[in-house]
Design an enzyme around this catalytic site. Sequence first.
Site, PDB file in Angstrom:
ATOM      1  N   LYS A 178      30.441  61.035  49.052  1.00  0.00           N
ATOM      2  CA  LYS A 178      29.124  61.620  49.327  1.00  0.00           C
ATOM      3  C   LYS A 178      28.097  61.006  48.370  1.00  0.00           C
ATOM      4  CE  LYS A 178      26.593  64.882  47.717  1.00  0.00           C
ATOM      5  NZ  LYS A 178      25.283  64.244  47.911  1.00  0.00           N
ATOM      6  N   GLY A 231      26.897  63.548  37.477  1.00  0.00           N
ATOM      7  CA  GLY A 231      25.665  64.280  37.759  1.00  0.00           C
ATOM      8  C   GLY A 231      25.246  65.069  36.543  1.00  0.00           C
ATOM      9  N   SER A 232      24.488  66.115  36.785  1.00  0.00           N
ATOM     10  CA  SER A 232      23.954  66.884  35.660  1.00  0.00           C
ATOM     11  C   SER A 232      24.988  67.900  35.156  1.00  0.00           C
ATOM     12  CB  SER A 232      22.693  67.619  36.105  1.00  0.00           C
ATOM     13  OG  SER A 232      23.044  68.554  37.102  1.00  0.00           O
ATOM     14  N   GLY A 236      27.960  70.079  37.131  1.00  0.00           N
ATOM     15  CA  GLY A 236      29.352  70.010  36.668  1.00  0.00           C
ATOM     16  C   GLY A 236      29.951  71.389  36.471  1.00  0.00           C
ATOM     17  N   GLU A 253      31.375  63.344  34.778  1.00  0.00           N
ATOM     18  CA  GLU A 253      30.556  62.527  33.878  1.00  0.00           C
ATOM     19  C   GLU A 253      29.155  63.108  33.961  1.00  0.00           C
ATOM     20  OE1 GLU A 253      31.628  60.177  31.950  1.00  0.00           O
ATOM     21  OE2 GLU A 253      33.638  60.000  32.790  1.00  0.00           O
ATOM     22  N   CYS A 287      21.926  57.897  32.052  1.00  0.00           N
ATOM     23  CA  CYS A 287      22.620  58.933  31.287  1.00  0.00           C
ATOM     24  C   CYS A 287      22.697  58.543  29.820  1.00  0.00           C
ATOM     25  CB  CYS A 287      24.005  59.168  31.863  1.00  0.00           C
ATOM     26  SG  CYS A 287      24.895  57.642  32.117  1.00  0.00           S
ATOM     27  N   GLU A 388      18.128  67.375  28.104  1.00  0.00           N
ATOM     28  CA  GLU A 388      18.018  66.097  28.806  1.00  0.00           C
ATOM     29  C   GLU A 388      16.753  66.098  29.665  1.00  0.00           C
ATOM     30  OE1 GLU A 388      20.803  65.087  32.031  1.00  0.00           O
ATOM     31  OE2 GLU A 388      21.055  63.133  31.068  1.00  0.00           O
TER      32      GLU A 388
HETATM   33  P1  NAD Z   1      22.842  66.068  40.231  1.00  0.00           P
HETATM   34  O1  NAD Z   1      23.801  66.852  39.418  1.00  0.00           O
HETATM   35  O2  NAD Z   1      21.656  66.753  40.761  1.00  0.00           O
HETATM   36  O3  NAD Z   1      23.581  65.425  41.492  1.00  0.00           O
HETATM   37  C1  NAD Z   1      24.711  64.588  41.368  1.00  0.00           C
HETATM   38  C2  NAD Z   1      25.501  64.622  42.668  1.00  0.00           C
HETATM   39  O4  NAD Z   1      26.083  65.923  42.800  1.00  0.00           O
HETATM   40  C3  NAD Z   1      24.632  64.429  43.916  1.00  0.00           C
HETATM   41  O5  NAD Z   1      25.335  63.675  44.872  1.00  0.00           O
HETATM   42  C4  NAD Z   1      24.416  65.851  44.396  1.00  0.00           C
HETATM   43  O6  NAD Z   1      24.124  65.933  45.774  1.00  0.00           O
HETATM   44  C5  NAD Z   1      25.756  66.480  44.062  1.00  0.00           C
HETATM   45  N1  NAD Z   1      25.723  67.954  43.921  1.00  0.00           N
HETATM   46  C6  NAD Z   1      24.702  68.744  43.501  1.00  0.00           C
HETATM   47  N2  NAD Z   1      25.075  70.039  43.517  1.00  0.00           N
HETATM   48  C7  NAD Z   1      26.361  70.075  43.932  1.00  0.00           C
HETATM   49  C8  NAD Z   1      27.316  71.123  44.157  1.00  0.00           C
HETATM   50  N3  NAD Z   1      27.016  72.409  43.952  1.00  0.00           N
HETATM   51  N4  NAD Z   1      28.553  70.794  44.589  1.00  0.00           N
HETATM   52  C9  NAD Z   1      28.895  69.503  44.778  1.00  0.00           C
HETATM   53  N5  NAD Z   1      28.031  68.472  44.608  1.00  0.00           N
HETATM   54  C10 NAD Z   1      26.790  68.748  44.183  1.00  0.00           C
HETATM   55  O7  NAD Z   1      22.441  64.794  39.336  1.00  0.00           O
HETATM   56  P2  NAD Z   1      21.408  63.627  39.670  1.00  0.00           P
HETATM   57  O8  NAD Z   1      20.028  64.158  39.501  1.00  0.00           O
HETATM   58  O9  NAD Z   1      21.768  62.972  40.948  1.00  0.00           O
HETATM   59  O10 NAD Z   1      21.738  62.610  38.485  1.00  0.00           O
HETATM   60  C11 NAD Z   1      21.229  62.731  37.214  1.00  0.00           C
HETATM   61  C12 NAD Z   1      22.252  63.332  36.265  1.00  0.00           C
HETATM   62  O11 NAD Z   1      23.437  62.548  36.269  1.00  0.00           O
HETATM   63  C13 NAD Z   1      21.772  63.328  34.825  1.00  0.00           C
HETATM   64  O12 NAD Z   1      22.132  64.536  34.206  1.00  0.00           O
HETATM   65  C14 NAD Z   1      22.522  62.158  34.208  1.00  0.00           C
HETATM   66  O13 NAD Z   1      22.696  62.214  32.823  1.00  0.00           O
HETATM   67  C15 NAD Z   1      23.823  62.250  34.939  1.00  0.00           C
HETATM   68  N6  NAD Z   1      24.532  60.978  34.865  1.00  0.00           N
HETATM   69  C16 NAD Z   1      25.637  60.910  34.078  1.00  0.00           C
HETATM   70  C17 NAD Z   1      26.322  59.704  33.952  1.00  0.00           C
HETATM   71  C18 NAD Z   1      27.563  59.618  33.104  1.00  0.00           C
HETATM   72  O14 NAD Z   1      28.332  58.692  33.319  1.00  0.00           O
HETATM   73  N7  NAD Z   1      27.792  60.515  32.171  1.00  0.00           N
HETATM   74  C19 NAD Z   1      25.875  58.568  34.648  1.00  0.00           C
HETATM   75  C20 NAD Z   1      24.731  58.689  35.443  1.00  0.00           C
HETATM   76  C21 NAD Z   1      24.070  59.903  35.558  1.00  0.00           C
END
Ligand code: NAD
Length: 499
Positions: A178, A231-232, A236, A253, A287, A388
């Site tokens: 996804k 993601g965020s 997580g 992550e 990130c 963040e």
């Molecule tokens: P996000 O958490 O909003 O979304 C990430 C993914 O999760 C998307 O595909 C989203 O649709 C999905 N998602 C959201 N809610 C969900 C749920 N309840 N169940 C399942 N899936 C769900 O994050 P974003 O805005 O896309 O990305 C930015 C974040 O990602 C920042 O916090 C950044 O630090 C982090 N990030 C971390 C790394 C790492 O390797 N540590 C790398 C890149 C980005």
Amino acid sequence: MALLGTKSFQNYIGGEWVDAASGETFESVNPANGDTIGIFPRSSSQDVDRAVAAAKAAYEEWRLVPAPKRGELLFRFAQLLADAKDELTELMSREMGKVLAEAGGDVQEAIDMSFYMAGEGRRLVGHTTPSELRDKFNMSVRMPIGVIGVITPWNFPIAIPSWKIAPALICGNTIVFKPATDTPRLGERFVELLDEAGVPKGVVNVVHGGGGEVGDALVRHPDVPVITLTGSRETGVEVMKRAAENLKHIHLELGGKNAIIVMDDADLDLAVEGIVWSAFGTSGQRCTAASRVIVHERLYDALASRVVAAAEGLRLGAGWEEDTDVGPLINRRAVEKVHSYTEIGRDEGAELLTGGETPTGNAFDRGAFYRPTVFGRVEPGMRIAQEEIFGPTTALIPVAGFEEAVRAANGVKYGLSSSIYTRDVNGAFRAMRDLDTGITYINAGTIGAEVHLPFGGTKDTGNGHREAGQAALDVFTEWKSIYVDYSGKLQKAQIDTAE
Ligand code: NAD
């Protein structure tokens, strides 16, 4: 509603391109000018069910394909990515906003990862070890797990899918992917190239749609034993809670609040270059972005004035224009969030040294732009130094010496990346030991990882797993210990003792 001439895309399930069961769609939009990139299926749990069923059926054959053969397919995929690098780079600058050089780097990371994991097809090593009994052979081997739910963010729209999908495939798993709703076109191209490389039908499936629908359905699905999500932190936590019922393997992550430490013996020019690159590269939407600069008081004024001058010299613009240094943020919501932190910083009493606003002018009217922003005299406990922001904002934090610098660097809930600029070899080694992060750079900024080293963070940046390198294989395999007794008699471990 689809605009005239706008291309529509589909999900890829069991080797077929299909619409969402509901027929609903959403738009992917260019963050620099609001143009529509494409129309994508807004999928639901029904589509996830179909994709998981396809991946589950394909797993039975894929897990038996010899790993070196799986490696050959990944090798071909890596070559196709390399052939498509220019096209993907240009598309990324339009769909996600990155400047061309960085978009090219994103694609290159996926090429590197795919070649690296292709090679893993001829390793995937286990262990052999002596037995405590005679005429007995002991070994442990990696086993694939099954259907992997791959959920990715928009900020590395080609690299991050490769960090997850390449190791998952080489280990013999199948995938339901996804992509983020801000970058579905790139997710779709990724899967098209895997298909072109010859990955069998059903082995990789893509289902487009929101986290709350498609993501959540994957997380709850009983036939998806592993979820790998970048993601965020908030996402997580939610995912871990919802997956608990099925005791899934969850690989997370998450966010960062990364700091660069600049000691008073640092090479100032080098440090300023590293700070500007780490704070404002990808408009701060990495990130590993340096959203804190912890600087020795003796160097503070000199460093602050140089960082501000450099930030003010950066050219904002569309990512695909050659002279752009800083592209747009991912969307208007992100601009609002970043600006809210400018207000928070002001209210907290930090000095706004530059930026803190959206640029004006025709070139920016339809896009999600924000000026590179530097706060000075920030206290380590302020919200702008703790949370963040995920935008082009960095906080300069003065300190009196090494111990205070490390305390400030470690005094956040995240633990992804850290860096120190110093010419003192003892200080550098102490920093390597004491900075509580998954990645530490010496005399370099906080960003820029190589694919054959583990990638990830301590504390709230994740849940103890690592992406990339050999460590990634642990996410996508289970260990099996195998005991072969060729003595021809019953031998009891811990009870019979060999002589
Ligand atoms: P996000 O958490 O909003 O979304 C990430 C993914 O999760 C998307 O595909 C989203 O649709 C999905 N998602 C959201 N809610 C969900 C749920 N309840 N169940 C399942 N899936 C769900 O994050 P974003 O805005 O896309 O990305 C930015 C974040 O990602 C920042 O916090 C950044 O630090 C982090 N990030 C971390 C790394 C790492 O390797 N540590 C790398 C890149 C980005």
